[in-house]
Design a protein around this motif. Structure first.
Motif, PDB file in Angstrom:
ATOM      1  N   SER A   1       8.443  16.650  15.074  1.00  0.00           N
ATOM      2  CA  SER A   1       6.939  16.992  15.054  1.00  0.00           C
ATOM      3  C   SER A   1       6.922  18.246  14.132  1.00  0.00           C
ATOM      4  CB  SER A   1       6.376  17.876  16.428  1.00  0.00           C
ATOM      5  OG  SER A   1       7.138  18.767  16.840  1.00  0.00           O
ATOM      6  N   GLY A   2       8.083  18.750  13.283  1.00  0.00           N
ATOM      7  CA  GLY A   2       8.133  19.665  12.446  1.00  0.00           C
ATOM      8  C   GLY A   2       8.119  20.876  12.856  1.00  0.00           C
ATOM      9  N   LEU A   3       8.420  21.280  14.127  1.00  0.00           N
ATOM     10  CA  LEU A   3       8.385  22.421  14.969  1.00  0.00           C
ATOM     11  C   LEU A   3       9.182  23.346  13.882  1.00  0.00           C
ATOM     12  CD1 LEU A   3       7.342  24.243  17.397  1.00  0.00           C
ATOM     13  CD2 LEU A   3       9.881  23.843  18.491  1.00  0.00           C
ATOM     14  N   PRO A   4       8.392  24.538  13.357  1.00  0.00           N
ATOM     15  CA  PRO A   4       9.055  25.610  12.481  1.00  0.00           C
ATOM     16  C   PRO A   4       9.924  26.496  13.364  1.00  0.00           C
ATOM     17  CG  PRO A   4       6.730  26.077  12.800  1.00  0.00           C
ATOM     18  CD  PRO A   4       7.177  24.769  13.688  1.00  0.00           C
ATOM     19  N   VAL A   5      11.054  26.274  13.792  1.00  0.00           N
ATOM     20  CA  VAL A   5      11.998  27.045  14.644  1.00  0.00           C
ATOM     21  C   VAL A   5      13.356  26.875  14.200  1.00  0.00           C
ATOM     22  CG1 VAL A   5      12.498  25.215  16.116  1.00  0.00           C
ATOM     23  CG2 VAL A   5      12.600  27.255  17.115  1.00  0.00           C
ATOM     24  N   VAL A   6      14.144  27.854  14.361  1.00  0.00           N
ATOM     25  CA  VAL A   6      15.793  28.192  14.322  1.00  0.00           C
ATOM     26  C   VAL A   6      16.332  29.064  15.140  1.00  0.00           C
ATOM     27  CG1 VAL A   6      15.361  30.095  12.464  1.00  0.00           C
ATOM     28  CG2 VAL A   6      17.416  28.300  12.290  1.00  0.00           C
ATOM     29  N   ALA A   7      17.498  28.498  15.518  1.00  0.00           N
ATOM     30  CA  ALA A   7      18.172  29.348  16.635  1.00  0.00           C
ATOM     31  C   ALA A   7      19.431  29.734  16.012  1.00  0.00           C
ATOM     32  CB  ALA A   7      18.541  28.287  17.795  1.00  0.00           C
ATOM     33  N   ILE A   8      19.901  31.007  16.132  1.00  0.00           N
ATOM     34  CA  ILE A   8      21.015  31.721  15.587  1.00  0.00           C
ATOM     35  C   ILE A   8      21.831  32.517  16.438  1.00  0.00           C
ATOM     36  CG2 ILE A   8      21.833  33.439  13.617  1.00  0.00           C
ATOM     37  CD1 ILE A   8      18.755  33.305  12.696  1.00  0.00           C
ATOM     38  N   LYS A   9      22.948  32.481  16.567  1.00  0.00           N
ATOM     39  CA  LYS A   9      24.059  33.060  17.334  1.00  0.00           C
ATOM     40  C   LYS A   9      23.995  34.350  16.903  1.00  0.00           C
ATOM     41  CE  LYS A   9      27.380  29.644  18.967  1.00  0.00           C
ATOM     42  NZ  LYS A   9      28.843  29.502  19.210  1.00  0.00           N
ATOM     43  N   ALA A  10      24.046  35.467  17.724  1.00  0.00           N
ATOM     44  CA  ALA A  10      23.988  36.924  17.668  1.00  0.00           C
ATOM     45  C   ALA A  10      25.414  37.236  16.942  1.00  0.00           C
ATOM     46  CB  ALA A  10      23.796  37.555  18.765  1.00  0.00           C
ATOM     47  N   PRO A  11      25.471  38.052  15.842  1.00  0.00           N
ATOM     48  CA  PRO A  11      26.755  38.541  15.366  1.00  0.00           C
ATOM     49  C   PRO A  11      27.787  39.350  16.028  1.00  0.00           C
ATOM     50  CG  PRO A  11      25.058  40.014  14.470  1.00  0.00           C
ATOM     51  CD  PRO A  11      24.385  38.886  15.351  1.00  0.00           C
ATOM     52  N   GLY A  12      29.031  39.395  15.974  1.00  0.00           N
ATOM     53  CA  GLY A  12      30.006  40.226  16.538  1.00  0.00           C
ATOM     54  C   GLY A  12      30.430  39.876  17.911  1.00  0.00           C
ATOM     55  N   PHE A  13      31.272  40.657  18.589  1.00  0.00           N
ATOM     56  CA  PHE A  13      31.768  40.158  19.736  1.00  0.00           C
ATOM     57  C   PHE A  13      31.605  41.480  20.810  1.00  0.00           C
ATOM     58  CE2 PHE A  13      33.805  37.806  16.578  1.00  0.00           C
ATOM     59  CZ  PHE A  13      33.696  36.357  17.008  1.00  0.00           C
ATOM     60  N   GLY A  14      31.677  41.198  21.958  1.00  0.00           N
ATOM     61  CA  GLY A  14      31.621  42.114  23.071  1.00  0.00           C
ATOM     62  C   GLY A  14      30.516  43.219  23.057  1.00  0.00           C
ATOM     63  N   ASP A  15      31.031  44.599  23.071  1.00  0.00           N
ATOM     64  CA  ASP A  15      29.916  45.543  22.886  1.00  0.00           C
ATOM     65  C   ASP A  15      29.481  45.707  21.449  1.00  0.00           C
ATOM     66  OD1 ASP A  15      30.309  46.475  25.454  1.00  0.00           O
ATOM     67  OD2 ASP A  15      31.862  48.019  24.906  1.00  0.00           O
ATOM     68  N   ASN A  16      30.237  45.340  20.301  1.00  0.00           N
ATOM     69  CA  ASN A  16      29.786  45.413  19.019  1.00  0.00           C
ATOM     70  C   ASN A  16      28.496  44.358  18.798  1.00  0.00           C
ATOM     71  OD1 ASN A  16      29.925  46.314  16.327  1.00  0.00           O
ATOM     72  ND2 ASN A  16      30.537  44.298  15.822  1.00  0.00           N
ATOM     73  N   ARG A  17      28.712  43.288  19.403  1.00  0.00           N
ATOM     74  CA  ARG A  17      27.586  42.329  19.541  1.00  0.00           C
ATOM     75  C   ARG A  17      26.312  43.075  20.096  1.00  0.00           C
ATOM     76  NH1 ARG A  17      28.691  36.575  21.475  1.00  0.00           N
ATOM     77  NH2 ARG A  17      29.398  37.692  23.322  1.00  0.00           N
ATOM     78  N   LYS A  18      26.421  43.584  21.220  1.00  0.00           N
ATOM     79  CA  LYS A  18      25.377  44.108  21.976  1.00  0.00           C
ATOM     80  C   LYS A  18      24.657  45.187  21.340  1.00  0.00           C
ATOM     81  CE  LYS A  18      24.386  46.533  26.623  1.00  0.00           C
ATOM     82  NZ  LYS A  18      25.050  47.144  27.691  1.00  0.00           N
ATOM     83  N   HIS A  19      25.350  46.058  20.568  1.00  0.00           N
ATOM     84  CA  HIS A  19      24.924  47.172  19.708  1.00  0.00           C
ATOM     85  C   HIS A  19      24.068  46.540  18.494  1.00  0.00           C
ATOM     86  CE1 HIS A  19      26.485  49.873  22.535  1.00  0.00           C
ATOM     87  NE2 HIS A  19      27.688  49.782  21.957  1.00  0.00           N
TER      88      HIS A  19
END
Length: 582
Positions: free
Chosen positions: A295-313
């Motif tokens: 249906s051409g849904l305009p969406v994109v999924a991205i993984k969050a950058p970093g690891f551990g606490d650094n990713r959370k911040h």
């Protein structure tokens, strides 16, 4: 059979052999040297390293060629690089002296990022004069060191009176140009990078892929994570959306029911949806990919950058810049299925490739962003880890001003390496100048510190040893200027005397061979670099003068050759096996 018996005998002896080796390692022999002999040997090591480093000082300083264990030889004028290459002298005591001088260069490099050659020149002059005074005048080393510290305090106070804040783009160009060995193109490139990303922006130096230097500036939130699936692409190998809503989650999203409310909110307003989460998988990923394709849904999924606490911040930084709420945060306990429109962030432009993502023109509130910036700056000031500091500065740059990358071009690996050293030095000097201002360059600022330091000698309360320490620092303050002029092929002593007769801001331009106003000519040094070089040089060199005993490891004896060294040569008789008819 004799070979089998020998193998069995060696196996039985193996534990004893291992024990003998361990004992030898545990009780390595030491060499203990005392007094004048030890100090003289260390001084020879200082002399060797100082001569190699001093050759690079000034606009007409020479380059140093360093053999490397792999690749082509390295050509550089960077003081700390040369110092690191020299240290590994065959004489143990000389190597101790060289290592002490290397410590000065390393300390200055870590704190100011430039000025390592100046620090080395100062430390060598102070150490050699201090050791000579101790041998000839029979002074108290600790009183001498006390006098040196008093001289440094006066010199630093004088530098503070003559420094000037960097207030224009032209001055930034001048600082960078001088530190890049008078390369105006490099100085202009660095100044342009500083102008575009600001004082808090991150500027990195990398190898380029062309013959010319390039500047690449990224404004906004850019991170090294791309789309989870290539089926999200709406352009050739990338995703591009305008005025997108952004859902931010710290946790993994696997259940499609969790993100249906966010998809419906985006569809109702005819806006694309960006999903940033630890991961998107299972039925959630399958369903949104199918809707994207059918249906051409305009969406994109991205993984969050970093690891551990650094990713959370980092996720929290991104959310602040976009004006989004962070779902999955343990402290807040927000459920992504309960999302409302005001919980979604907004980005004016989104560009996502396989390797990285760029979110521009975020709609985050200025107060929230400023609060995150203040928090990160506080953490930078408090941390003692270089790795943590680097990661915090990257986060700060994304939020504050942006990221600039200077790509160094050249026709060979050797050329790129030499230029990269100069650019890194110039970049560090520029940052130091923006932080603490500038003083007249070419060694002039230190040279003019000698007069107020010399006035200390009129204090009748000083001991003779303290006076000796003050005089040593006073004499050393002219050494950088003298060496710059010597490297230009002129008489440093005579020229230093001439400079002192000129007005305070005038000095000698070693590149043109003329007296000039250093500030007007753009021959300037960052105050932080000059201060750091002086403090580090006196700190280490003054301690060296108090040494009486040096303890080093003795070289390990070469292992004796095993008995019957010709050993297995007798196996040549096995050639008779050729008659076995195979």
């Amino acid at each position: 059979m004799s070979l089998l018996r020998a193998s069995a005998r060696i196996s039985r002896q193996a534990p004893q052999l291992r024990a003998a080796v361990m004992t030898q390692q545990r009780f390595a022999s030491k060499s203990v040297d005392f007094g004048k002999k030890a100090r003289q040997e260390m001084l020879e090591g200082l002399d060797t390293l100082a001569r190699a480093v001093t050759a690079t000082l000034g606009p007409k300083g020479r380059s140093v060629i360093i053999e490397q264990s792999w690749g082509a030889p390295k050509i550089t004028k960077d003081g700390v690089t040369v110092a690191k290459a020299v240290v590994n002298l065959p004489n143990k005591l000389q190597n101790v002296g060289a290592n002490l001088l290397l410590q000065v260069a390393n300390n200055t490099n870590d704190e100011a990022g430039d000025g390592t050659t100046t620090a080395t020149v100062l430390a060598h002059k102070i150490a050699s004069s201090g050791l000579a005074a101790i041998e000839s005048q029979k002074v108290n080393p600790y009183e001498v060191r006390k006098g040196m510290q008093k001289a440094v305090d006066v010199a630093l106070a004088h530098l503070d009176t003559v420094k000037r804040d960097v207030s224009s783009h032209e001055e930034v160009v001048q600082v960078a140009t001088i530190s890049a060995n008078n390369d105006l193109a490099t100085g202009s490139l660095i100044a342009d990078a500083v102008r575009r990303v600001g004082k808090n922006g991150v500027i990195t130096v990398k190898d380029g892929k062309t013959l010319h230097d390039e500047l690449e500036v990224t404004e906004g939130m850019k991170f090294d994570r791309g789309y989870i699936s290539p089926y999200f692409c709406n352009k050739a190998n990338k995703v591009e959306y305008q005025d997108a809503l952004v859902l931010v989650s710290e946790k993994k999203i696997s259940n499609i029911q969790a993100i249906i409310p966010a998809l419906e909110l985006a569809a109702q307003r005819h806006r694309p949806l960006v999903i940033l989460a630890e991961d998107v998988d299972g039925e959630a990923l399958t369903t949104i990919v199918l809707n994207r394709l059918k249906s051409g849904l305009p969406v994109v999924a991205i993984k969050a950058p970093g690891f551990g606490d650094n990713r959370k911040h980092t996720v929290q930084d991104i959310a602040a810049s976009l004006g989004a709420k962070v779902f999955g945060d343990d402290a807040m306990n927000y459920n992504v299925a309960d999302v409302k429109l005001e919980d979604l962030g907004s980005a004016g432009e989104v560009v996502v490739t396989k390797e990285d993502s760029l979110l521009l023109h975020g709609k985050g509130q200025k107060e929230a962003i400023d609060a995150r910036i203040h928090q990160i700056q506080t953490e930078i000031d408090e941390t003692t880890s270089n790795y943590e500091k680097e990661k915090l500065q990257e986060r700060l740059a994304r939020l504050a001003d942006g990221v600039a990358v200077i790509k160094i071009g050249g026709s060979s690996e050797v050329e790129v390496g030499e230029k990269k050293d100069r650019v890194n030095d110039a970049l560090n000097a520029t940052r130091a100048a923006l932080e603490q201002g500038i003083v007249p360059g070419g060694g002039t600022a230190l040279l003019r510190c000698a007069a107020p330091v010399h006035e200390l000698l009129t204090d009748s309360k000083l001991s003779h040893s303290e006076q000796v320490g003050i005089q040593i620092v006073c004499d050393a303050l002219s050494q950088p200027c003298r060496m710059i002029i010597n490297n230009a092929g002129l008489d440093g002593d005579a020229m230093c005397d001439s400079i002192l007769k000129e007005p305070p801001t005038r000095g000698f331009n070693a590149l043109t061979g003329e007296m000039t106003d250093m500030l007007e000519s753009g021959i300037i040094d960052p105050t932080k670099v000059v201060r750091t070089a002086l403090v580090d040089a006196v700190g280490v060199a003054s301690l060296l003068t108090t040494s009486e005993v040096v303890i080093t490891d003795m070289p390990e004896p070469k292992p004796a050759a095993p008995e019957g060294g010709g050993g297995m040569g007798g196996m040549g008789g096995m050639g008779g096996m050729g008659g076995m008819g195979f």
